[in-house]
Design a protein around this motif. Structure first.
Motif, mmCIF file in Angstrom:
data_model
loop_
_atom_site.group_PDB
_atom_site.id
_atom_site.type_symbol
_atom_site.label_atom_id
_atom_site.label_comp_id
_atom_site.label_asym_id
_atom_site.label_seq_id
_atom_site.Cartn_x
_atom_site.Cartn_y
_atom_site.Cartn_z
ATOM 1 N N ALA A 175 0.831 -1.211 0.000
ATOM 2 C CA ALA A 175 0.000 0.000 0.000
ATOM 3 C C ALA A 175 0.866 1.263 0.000
ATOM 4 O O ALA A 175 0.559 2.255 -0.673
ATOM 5 C CB ALA A 175 -0.935 -0.010 1.209
ATOM 6 N N GLU A 200 -6.289 -9.524 -6.156
ATOM 7 C CA GLU A 200 -6.848 -8.181 -6.044
ATOM 8 C C GLU A 200 -7.488 -7.968 -4.663
ATOM 9 O O GLU A 200 -7.259 -6.955 -4.005
ATOM 10 C CB GLU A 200 -7.889 -7.951 -7.149
ATOM 11 N N GLY A 204 -4.604 -6.182 -3.231
ATOM 12 C CA GLY A 204 -4.851 -4.976 -4.016
ATOM 13 C C GLY A 204 -4.097 -4.981 -5.341
ATOM 14 O O GLY A 204 -3.881 -3.933 -5.948
ATOM 15 N N ASP B 62 -12.557 -1.411 -12.105
ATOM 16 C CA ASP B 62 -11.507 -2.430 -12.200
ATOM 17 C C ASP B 62 -11.690 -3.379 -13.369
ATOM 18 O O ASP B 62 -10.724 -3.956 -13.862
ATOM 19 C CB ASP B 62 -11.522 -3.309 -10.939
#
Lengths: 333, 333
Positions: A175, A200, A204, B62
């Motif tokens: 992150a 995902e 992420g 996405d």
């Protein structure tokens, strides 16, 4: 005129963003699960240098590519690779349709629960298991098998779902890198279609930023509907020498930062370090037998031997999990 | 507390952005080089439906993957694929080091300027030319060769650099899709390492979003420096059936929109159309012999025959370049 007006609005927004969002991001600790030891300082120093306009080490946002191994770097890999545990469960589920497996290695030993004997056949045995469990269905069907398994299977030691066996400090690091304009990629020896199911949601990292080993697939029209069928043939092994190759074929530019934990990652770190300008290479060293596992030079899974020597010789960052990480798994918090 | 404060700042910024930037984007025409004919309306209608929260066709940001063929879809492909013209120039440049080429096909004919005779050998001749000109150097060296060629070579008909032979309406379409949250990918039969040299600068598509045909490469340490060496072996052909395969291996999810111009794109459009929910498929039909070229069912380059039938049968959008595009190349403006 309209365009000019819009540009000035955007400029104001960016300016406001610089004053507010970015400023408070810097003020808070983005890596709270890391102790204030050398690795954390090295990461923060690198990110500061490459993101600061005018710094001699500045890297434009487009070129901020960071690559992460998965097994042993983002999630655990003991007592064996989680994808292999998925394959074992598939062998059990498929056994009724394969009565011949009772007599045929490596399946016979697997079904008796003797993994060591099953793997005595080395890589060919491994490939047989992967092919028997990963091919012969459409890509959508495989996707669903992985999804179902991840939602029910539990780790044999912790009893946790595998997707909770991820490293909290690495989630924070992913992150943090992204917040600083890095595009984060997985570059793993694991199967790409296995990882893309959860990358995902858990990390992420979207499917298109996951690079891994691949099997061949074939396009077919079945009953008027296009499908991709998984064939019993390995296409590309994204490990060791394969990692820089995979990075080249799939990303097409050299990373500026690379994170791994084993000798299988060494060439990826070498390739990353070999570029011009500021580079960052980090090894996660598994040193915590109490909270996780301790293994390195002698381990059959995730061996870190040559890589550790090269890291020491070149001054790459080495994370001592026991000393450098306050928390290992998210569920400890 | 700090986090909450930051969130509220971000909310304000998003709100301001909604009032200013996004609003003026909607008010101005994002596709000014498109006539107000059916294709433009179909594109705008699709984008509006999939981006509108609460619409039955809404697609989360996405999942907004859009794939574009390159040759004949984003830039021209006549009198032959531009990458092949690069290969021809390489053959000429390398000829002094290969005296044997004077007697050896397909090189002998090429060096005499007789391309038709050189290509009489079909695909094996083509592969020989590609291998002789695209392998045997490091990836960095190849990159530089392409860069140098693009900066000096001129199109035989227009006298323009090849990177100006791109379609202005498609540049606007790429930007429009991205402004609406789409991630734009190239999926082309062309060589990936050739396209990646200019894709970001010309199309705004970064290297990691370019999928194409690949040659094998090998990792080596030369004089202590890691290099990737291009081998004389084709690894993957990203054409026809290979396009959905490439999309699966490299992107890992099914596109919601696909743009092509030839039968080589048909399977990519089928694969895209075959997903659930709103989908958009478009063929560029080369119909303008004055401003560009007119060719379809009989052309050896960019043949559009089966694809045109299927587009008509399924109601896919077909761009008639002559009727639907106000401008073809940026230099016409």
């Amino acid at each position: 005129m309209k365009i000019r007006k819009r540009v000035s609005h955007i400029a104001i927004l960016l300016f406001l963003a610089a004053l507010t969002g970015f400023h408070s991001a810097a003020a808070q600790d983005a890596l709270p699960s890391w102790n204030d030891t050398a690795p954390k300082k090295a990461i923060e120093s690198f990110v500061t240098r490459v993101t600061k306009q005018g710094s001699p080490d500045f890297v434009p946002a487009d070129e901020r590519i960071a690559v992460f191994d998965n097994d042993g770097t983002l999630w655990a890999e003991q007592p064996m690779y989680f994808q292999f545990l998925f394959a074992l469960d598939r062998v059990k589920a498929l056994a009724p349709q394969h009565p011949e497996w009772k007599e045929k290695e490596p399946f016979a030993s697997l079904l008796k629960g003797d993994i060591k004997a099953a793997l005595a056949g080395g890589e060919p045995a491994m490939v047989q298991i992967v092919i028997a469990t990963h091919a012969g269905m459409t890509t959508d069907e495989f996707d669903q098998l992985v999804r179902d398994w991840l939602s029910t299977a539990k780790h044999p030691k912790t009893g946790r779902p595998y997707t909770e066996m991820v490293y909290q400090p690495m989630l924070e690091l992913l992150a943090y890198m992204r917040a600083n304009g890095f595009k984060t990629f997985i570059v793993s020896g694991g199967g790409v279609d296995f990882m893309r199911v959860f990358s995902e949601r858990v990390y992420g990292i979207p499917p298109e930023q996951v690079i891994g080993s691949t099997g061949k697939v074939r396009f077919e029209i079945r009953d008027g509907k296009p499908v991709l069928v998984r064939l019993p043939e390995i296409q590309f092994v994204d490990d060791k020498d394969g990692k820089p190759v995979g990075i080249h074929q799939f990303i097409g530019r050299r990373p500026v930062a690379a994170f791994g934990n084993s000798d299988g990652d060494l060439q990826m770190l070498q390739w990353t370090a070999g570029g011009s300008g500021a580079r960052f290479c980090l090894y996660v060293h598994h040193t915590d037998a109490v909270r996780e596992w301790a293994y390195d030079r002698q381990s059959s899974i995730g061996r870190l031997d040559k890589g550790l020597d090269e890291a020491n010789a070149r001054g790459w960052t080495v994370v001592n999990m026991k000393k450098d990480w306050k928390v290992i798994f998210p569920f400890e918090k």
